[in-house]
Design a protein around this motif. Sequence first.
Motif: not given
Length: 261
Positions: A19-28, A108-122
């Motif tokens: 999960l961490l690997v997918g998250f970090v790589v996808t965010y980068a 992790g990939v999905g979480a990175a994609l979603a949280l990268d635009e967290f401010a848009l949710w807010l």
Amino acid sequence: MDWYTGSVLGTGRSGALWLLVGFVVTYAVTRWVTTTIRRRTERAAARAAAGHADPAQPSRSPIKDVHIGGVHVHHQVWGILLVLLSGLLVIRFDPGSPWLEVLAAAFGVGAALALDEFALWLHLEDVYWSEEGRKSIDAVMIAGVVVVVLLIGSTPLGVDRFEAEAGGWWTFTVVLVVHLALTVVTALKGRVVLALVGLPVPSIALFVAFRLARPESFWARRFYRDKPKKLARARARAARLDGLRRRVRDAVSFGGFGPAG
């Protein structure tokens, strides 16, 4: 491979690791893509302002925003769908290795994609590169820290059943109550993220609980009202930490905020 089998797979940490690997790589990769698009758009606008090109001319690069039916589909949409799909598959089928690791990486990939635009949710508007967009970086860093803590921590509260049985349940109960009290104090001092980290890592909660509170926190409002010197120290320390946090957020965002360089 022996290390992975014994220290990761054998301890039940493989899902968190992937999960961490997918998250970090996808965010980068995501930040690199969005920064590339942003800088290319601004260069095109600058050339158009100088009369050298049409800013509306479509780019031939494969790296560009996705539009479906004339609507810009933000990458948080794909992230949310991927988180839902991988989560549902894990809940329904409770897979073993290697499918658990595959679905954890997908989560992790999905979480990175979603949280990268967290401010848009807010804010319910496109504030990706604005000052409000820094909230997305905060969300990503918090999520990353939580996953790392879950990966290295033994249990959510830092004490497992075997330690409790070895030391006696009364001792375990006292330690647990003190630990939770320190975690609550940490949160009341305005260190919510460190309080979350302190749940599986008690030493963090112990350290932060005895540090100065943030000046806007409940603790400062309640206990620093009649202590102007302590409040001044808290404000000075908070200003230094906020400056450091701002620089870290700009670095983690790759392109920073405001006009691109």
